[in-house]
Design a protein around this motif. Structure first.
Motif, mmCIF file in Angstrom:
data_model
loop_
_atom_site.group_PDB
_atom_site.id
_atom_site.type_symbol
_atom_site.label_atom_id
_atom_site.label_comp_id
_atom_site.label_asym_id
_atom_site.label_seq_id
_atom_site.Cartn_x
_atom_site.Cartn_y
_atom_site.Cartn_z
ATOM 1 N N ILE A 30 0.864 -1.194 0.000
ATOM 2 C CA ILE A 30 0.000 0.000 0.000
ATOM 3 C C ILE A 30 0.892 1.234 0.000
ATOM 4 O O ILE A 30 1.835 1.317 0.797
ATOM 5 C CB ILE A 30 -0.903 0.038 1.257
ATOM 6 C CG1 ILE A 30 -1.699 -1.263 1.399
ATOM 7 C CG2 ILE A 30 -1.861 1.219 1.202
ATOM 8 C CD1 ILE A 30 -2.592 -1.307 2.627
ATOM 9 N N LEU A 31 0.577 2.193 -0.878
ATOM 10 C CA LEU A 31 1.316 3.462 -0.895
ATOM 11 C C LEU A 31 0.381 4.567 -0.424
ATOM 12 O O LEU A 31 -0.665 4.808 -1.038
ATOM 13 C CB LEU A 31 1.809 3.767 -2.316
ATOM 14 C CG LEU A 31 2.680 2.680 -2.965
ATOM 15 C CD1 LEU A 31 3.068 3.081 -4.381
ATOM 16 C CD2 LEU A 31 3.931 2.399 -2.128
ATOM 17 N N GLU A 32 0.726 5.214 0.650
ATOM 18 C CA GLU A 32 -0.127 6.252 1.245
ATOM 19 C C GLU A 32 0.623 7.567 1.290
ATOM 20 O O GLU A 32 1.748 7.622 1.779
ATOM 21 C CB GLU A 32 -0.563 5.808 2.666
ATOM 22 C CG GLU A 32 -1.159 6.893 3.543
ATOM 23 C CD GLU A 32 -2.390 7.593 2.931
ATOM 24 O OE1 GLU A 32 -3.307 6.891 2.473
ATOM 25 O OE2 GLU A 32 -2.411 8.847 2.923
ATOM 26 N N LYS A 33 -0.018 8.629 0.819
ATOM 27 C CA LYS A 33 0.657 9.931 0.751
ATOM 28 C C LYS A 33 0.941 10.524 2.132
ATOM 29 O O LYS A 33 1.930 11.230 2.326
ATOM 30 C CB LYS A 33 -0.156 10.924 -0.100
ATOM 31 C CG LYS A 33 -1.375 11.504 0.583
ATOM 32 C CD LYS A 33 -2.196 12.374 -0.363
ATOM 33 C CE LYS A 33 -1.866 13.846 -0.281
ATOM 34 N NZ LYS A 33 -2.318 14.497 0.952
ATOM 35 N N ILE A 234 -2.631 -6.658 8.617
ATOM 36 C CA ILE A 234 -1.878 -6.581 7.356
ATOM 37 C C ILE A 234 -0.421 -6.982 7.600
ATOM 38 O O ILE A 234 0.176 -7.744 6.841
ATOM 39 C CB ILE A 234 -2.016 -5.173 6.732
ATOM 40 C CG1 ILE A 234 -3.434 -5.007 6.170
ATOM 41 C CG2 ILE A 234 -0.982 -4.930 5.629
ATOM 42 C CD1 ILE A 234 -3.813 -3.599 5.779
ATOM 43 N N ASN A 235 0.136 -6.504 8.710
ATOM 44 C CA ASN A 235 1.510 -6.900 9.072
ATOM 45 C C ASN A 235 1.605 -8.397 9.319
ATOM 46 O O ASN A 235 2.519 -9.059 8.851
ATOM 47 C CB ASN A 235 1.955 -6.170 10.349
ATOM 48 C CG ASN A 235 2.484 -4.803 10.014
ATOM 49 O OD1 ASN A 235 3.029 -4.600 8.934
ATOM 50 N ND2 ASN A 235 2.301 -3.858 10.921
ATOM 51 N N GLU A 236 0.617 -8.927 10.058
ATOM 52 C CA GLU A 236 0.640 -10.366 10.370
ATOM 53 C C GLU A 236 0.616 -11.210 9.104
ATOM 54 O O GLU A 236 1.192 -12.284 9.048
ATOM 55 C CB GLU A 236 -0.576 -10.747 11.242
ATOM 56 C CG GLU A 236 -0.440 -10.323 12.699
ATOM 57 C CD GLU A 236 -1.694 -10.635 13.517
ATOM 58 O OE1 GLU A 236 -2.499 -11.485 13.108
ATOM 59 O OE2 GLU A 236 -1.854 -10.008 14.578
ATOM 60 N N PHE A 237 -0.083 -10.695 8.059
ATOM 61 C CA PHE A 237 -0.186 -11.453 6.803
ATOM 62 C C PHE A 237 0.946 -11.115 5.822
ATOM 63 O O PHE A 237 0.929 -11.552 4.679
ATOM 64 C CB PHE A 237 -1.546 -11.183 6.143
ATOM 65 C CG PHE A 237 -2.656 -12.031 6.694
ATOM 66 C CD1 PHE A 237 -2.984 -13.246 6.104
ATOM 67 C CD2 PHE A 237 -3.357 -11.637 7.816
ATOM 68 C CE1 PHE A 237 -3.993 -14.044 6.617
ATOM 69 C CE2 PHE A 237 -4.376 -12.424 8.343
ATOM 70 C CZ PHE A 237 -4.695 -13.635 7.747
ATOM 71 N N GLY A 238 1.894 -10.317 6.276
ATOM 72 C CA GLY A 238 3.075 -10.045 5.446
ATOM 73 C C GLY A 238 2.908 -8.927 4.426
ATOM 74 O O GLY A 238 3.727 -8.791 3.515
ATOM 75 N N GLY A 239 1.857 -8.113 4.567
ATOM 76 C CA GLY A 239 1.670 -6.980 3.648
ATOM 77 C C GLY A 239 2.609 -5.822 4.008
ATOM 78 O O GLY A 239 3.159 -5.769 5.108
ATOM 79 N N THR A 240 2.774 -4.906 3.062
ATOM 80 C CA THR A 240 3.645 -3.744 3.304
ATOM 81 C C THR A 240 2.824 -2.469 3.185
ATOM 82 O O THR A 240 2.053 -2.316 2.234
ATOM 83 C CB THR A 240 4.761 -3.668 2.223
ATOM 84 O OG1 THR A 240 5.360 -4.947 2.130
ATOM 85 C CG2 THR A 240 5.792 -2.623 2.530
ATOM 86 N N ILE A 241 2.999 -1.561 4.147
ATOM 87 C CA ILE A 241 2.363 -0.237 4.037
ATOM 88 C C ILE A 241 3.482 0.796 4.029
ATOM 89 O O ILE A 241 4.268 0.869 4.979
ATOM 90 C CB ILE A 241 1.417 0.038 5.233
ATOM 91 C CG1 ILE A 241 0.364 -1.063 5.381
ATOM 92 C CG2 ILE A 241 0.737 1.406 5.058
ATOM 93 C CD1 ILE A 241 -0.561 -0.907 6.591
ATOM 94 N N LYS A 242 3.555 1.561 2.928
ATOM 95 C CA LYS A 242 4.567 2.632 2.879
ATOM 96 C C LYS A 242 3.851 3.961 3.019
ATOM 97 O O LYS A 242 3.004 4.291 2.180
ATOM 98 C CB LYS A 242 5.327 2.586 1.549
ATOM 99 C CG LYS A 242 6.258 1.390 1.433
ATOM 100 C CD LYS A 242 7.098 1.508 0.174
ATOM 101 C CE LYS A 242 8.015 0.300 0.042
ATOM 102 N NZ LYS A 242 8.526 0.171 -1.336
ATOM 103 N N THR A 243 4.175 4.710 4.061
ATOM 104 C CA THR A 243 3.546 6.020 4.247
ATOM 105 C C THR A 243 4.459 7.119 3.693
ATOM 106 O O THR A 243 5.655 6.898 3.482
ATOM 107 C CB THR A 243 3.251 6.290 5.738
ATOM 108 O OG1 THR A 243 4.464 6.130 6.462
ATOM 109 C CG2 THR A 243 2.191 5.354 6.280
ATOM 110 N N GLY A 244 3.862 8.289 3.468
ATOM 111 C CA GLY A 244 4.651 9.420 2.948
ATOM 112 C C GLY A 244 5.045 9.219 1.491
ATOM 113 O O GLY A 244 6.021 9.805 1.020
ATOM 114 N N VAL A 245 4.298 8.364 0.759
ATOM 115 C CA VAL A 245 4.599 8.124 -0.660
ATOM 116 C C VAL A 245 3.377 8.526 -1.494
ATOM 117 O O VAL A 245 2.314 7.907 -1.388
ATOM 118 C CB VAL A 245 4.931 6.636 -0.931
ATOM 119 C CG1 VAL A 245 5.257 6.420 -2.412
ATOM 120 C CG2 VAL A 245 6.061 6.153 -0.042
#
Ligand SMILES: Cc1cc2nc3c(=O)[nH]c(=O)nc-3n(C[C@H](O)[C@H](O)[C@H](O)COP(=O)(O)OP(=O)(O)OC[C@H]3O[C@@H](n4cnc5c(N)ncnc54)[C@H](O)[C@@H]3O)c2cc1C
Length: 498
Positions: A30-33, A234-245
């Motif tokens: 996930i890319l979050e601004k 989401i973390n437990e399932f191995g997903g990635t969240i990138k903030t400030g993008v």
């Protein structure tokens, strides 16, 4: 090898789609601004107070619980639901107060106090709208409307005619109820999707009826605890969240979206899901006219948009036990003051929604006081006459404080303010890229619902999908959770085909 999905935006739609796709074995980023996730479901935290930024009314808790069971988890290990009773306290400018309890025998006392005819009318109204809700839930809210076959079949069309009677919300309510305050109380709640009760379709009378029948709930720690729970999962399932993008563009080649452009360059993916507000994304992230299909700038400018909100956040030095968790304050000239938000002017005497979670949940405050959000409907940014500067903010703050001080027991509220903050339509646009600074996205008018709302799957790029409040079934956290469920089903269907 699992398919890679990029999700643009970590709003409730993006986060809940991410979790569903992770559960199905996709690799998700996930890319979050912004630096914080949650989108419009966000938080303001100070040393003493915790404020839910926007959403506060939790309806249909099963939509929230369902995502945990989908992930094979027990929701009780992540969030705590607390039932609210009374569901609302209604204050009026003439100083009367009415509680609306979940418990029917207590509710009847309040209603009969207004009049026996109105009490009867309230239950007839509730029963008729309940029938509409059962139809809407079965045939529309939980079903994709992407394909013409989903909507244009005799069964669905018959059901659509049954639930969409032509009277406006206010007129429809008035058929059952004579008392003006009771009418306004129900009309005010029907406006939670951001359309005028004097103009919009009466289907949104579902809001007060569902609240009455199924109850309203609070999550311990506020609505943001749900966002924290999604993030943990989401973390437990191995997903990635990138903030400030910030995503600057969706990149296409032939009939596919091949990736997204950010300040770091182009990042490729097999599937793109866009949770950024649909009209904003069509205007700004889809640059090539071919991929906009019918959503050209001209078409976007002709579409109807929901109103916006102004929110005043107050951290208070003392408790105000007169307030319940959810309170509505009705002013004089209700119609005129409500319609202002849809005609491009500020209300003279604003009707208010007052949210005081600390009445029930002391984890929202660290002092002996209360924290309250006061929300009023205002025009979106397509009305350009209002400048959201300090002058407008002060004007609205003073109007709000004047009305609050008219409530018995709140006369000294201004002297007990420890913390003050605001959210304006301008913030909604700059922080979350909400198109036109609306609170609820594309207006869910009849011409913009079901098959006529933007579709989950792009018509020009077969691996590009959209999710969120400007999509089907519409605005509100529980509906956006449904939107995430439906878009996931569309992605799974497409993945089998491709
Ligand atoms: C004032 C207010 C009160 C409300 N009250 C209630 C309520 O009481 N109950 C209820 O159920 N609902 C309520 N709602 C509605 C509910 O909050 C929304 O319908 C829901 O949160 C919308 O979620 P979403 O995922 O569609 O979009 P958003 O929350 O807008 O998420 C979109 C995300 O995309 C990000 N983004 C945008 N552009 C980019 C980009 N270019 N690159 C990267 N990231 C990007 C944004 O920053 C944001 O995080 C309220 C809304 C408002 C505004």
């Amino acid at each position: 090898m699992s398919k890679k999905v990029i999700i643009i935006g970590a709003g409730i739609g993006g986060l809940s789609t991410a979790l569903r796709l992770l559960k199905n074995g996709y690799e998700v980023e996930i890319l979050e601004k912004n630096q914080t996730i949650g989108g419009r479901v966000n938080i303001i935290e100070t040393d003493s107070f915790r404020f839910d930024l926007s959403a506060s009314i939790l309806m249909m808790p099963n939509c929230f619980k369902e995502i945990f069971s989908y992930a094979g988890k027990n929701y009780r290990e992540y969030v705590k639901f607390i039932e609210i009773d009374p569901i609302y306290r209604l204050f009026s400018a003439d100083k009367t107060t009415i509680d609306f309890n979940k418990n029917i025998s207590t509710l009847v006392k309040s209603l009969e106090h207004i009049s026996k005819a109105d009490s009867l009318g309230y239950f007839k109204f509730t029963s008729d709208v309940y029938e509409k809700y059962l139809i809407a839930n079965k045939f529309f809210l939980k079903r994709s409307q992407d394909s013409s076959k989903d909507f244009f079949n005799s069964k669905t069309l018959t059901k659509a005619f049954k639930i969409h009677t032509l009277a406006t919300t206010y007129d429809y309510i008035s058929r059952y109820i004579k008392n003006e305050k009771l009418r306004e109380f129900l009309a005010f709640q029907s406006m939670y999707v951001g359309i005028s009760p004097f103009d919009g379709p009466n289907i949104y009378t579902l809001v007060p009826v569902v609240s009455q029948l199924y109850g309203l709930w609070h999550l311990k720690g506020g609505m943001y605890s749900f966002i924290n729970a999604l993030s943990t999962l989401i973390n437990e399932f191995g997903g990635t969240i990138k903030t400030g993008v910030t995503v600057e563009e969706i990149v296409f080649s032939k009939d596919k979206a091949i990736g997204v452009k950010t300040s770091n360059g182009i990042e490729k993916a097999d599937i793109i899901v866009c949770n950024a507000d649909f009209p904003y994304a069509m205007k700004n992230l889809v640059k090539d006219a071919h991929y906009k299909d019918k959503y050209t700038d001209k078409k976007l400018s002709e579409m109807k948009y929901s109103c916006s909100t102004f929110i005043l956040y107050l951290g208070l030095k003392k408790k105000y036990p007169q307030l319940r968790v959810h309170n509505i304050y009705l002013c004089e000239n209700f119609k005129e003051n409500i319609e202002a938000a849809f005609k491009g002017t500020l209300p003279v005497n604003p009707p208010l929604y007052i949210y005081c979670p600390s009445r029930l949940d002391r984890s929202m405050v660290k002092n002996e006081g209360d924290c309250i959000n006061i929300m009023l409907r205002v025009p979106n940014l397509f009305f350009t006459d209002i400048v959201w500067d300090n002058c407008t903010i002060d004007l609205l703050t003073n109007k709000i404080l004047k009305e609050l001080k008219n409530i018995d027991g709140l006369e000294d509220i201004e002297e007990n303010i420890d913390y003050k903050n605001y959210l304006t339509p301008q913030d909604m646009e700059s922080k979350f890229n909400a198109y036109g600074g609306t609170a609820f996205g594309l207006s869910p008018t009849l011409a913009q619902t079901n098959y006529f709302r933007p579709h989950f799957k792009s018509s020009t790029a077969n691996n590009l999908f959209f999710v969120g409040s400007s999509l089907h079934p519409g605005p509100g956290v529980s509906l956006v959770l449904n939107s995430a469920k439906l878009v996931t089903e569309e992605i799974l269907k497409s993945s089998i085909i491709s």
